[in-house]
Design a protein around this motif. Structure first.
Motif: not given
Length: 106
Positions: A39, A45, A48, A84-85
């Protein structure tokens, strides 16, 4: 097959920076690795998804984050492959040790 806890890495020449962002240039994930996409720019993090072995990625932008060691060296660069990746730049073969895409703005 090896599974990594870090996100994929990407490196390429500065001349390819705009091409990567605008022209659809893709880079291969280091051979033999399934790379975790996170993320944000660090291993703290959440994951994903995981890229398949042999995957190719397009780098939208790059930013500095957690320093990670991988098959392509040690770096604090993280590559944004979608909103977000992020993957660590140390798990993608770009042909460069530096930035190959514009800095992420957010």
């Amino acid at each position: 097959m090896t599974t990594q806890d870090h996100q994929g890495a990407v490196e390429a020449a500065d001349g390819q920076t705009l091409a990567a962002a605008a022209g659809g240039l893709t880079y291969p994930v280091a051979a033999g690795y399934r790379v975790k996409v996170r993320r944000g720019p660090g291993t703290d993090y959440p994951v994903v998804r995981t890229l398949a072995e042999g995957a190719r990625i397009q780098i939208r932008c790059q930013q500095h984050g957690e320093k990670v060691s991988g098959p392509c060296g040690t770096s604090d660069l993280w590559d944004s492959i979608a909103p977000g990746e992020y993957v660590s730049d140390t798990y993608v073969r770009t042909g460069s040790g530096g930035m190959v895409a514009p800095r992420c703005t957010s």
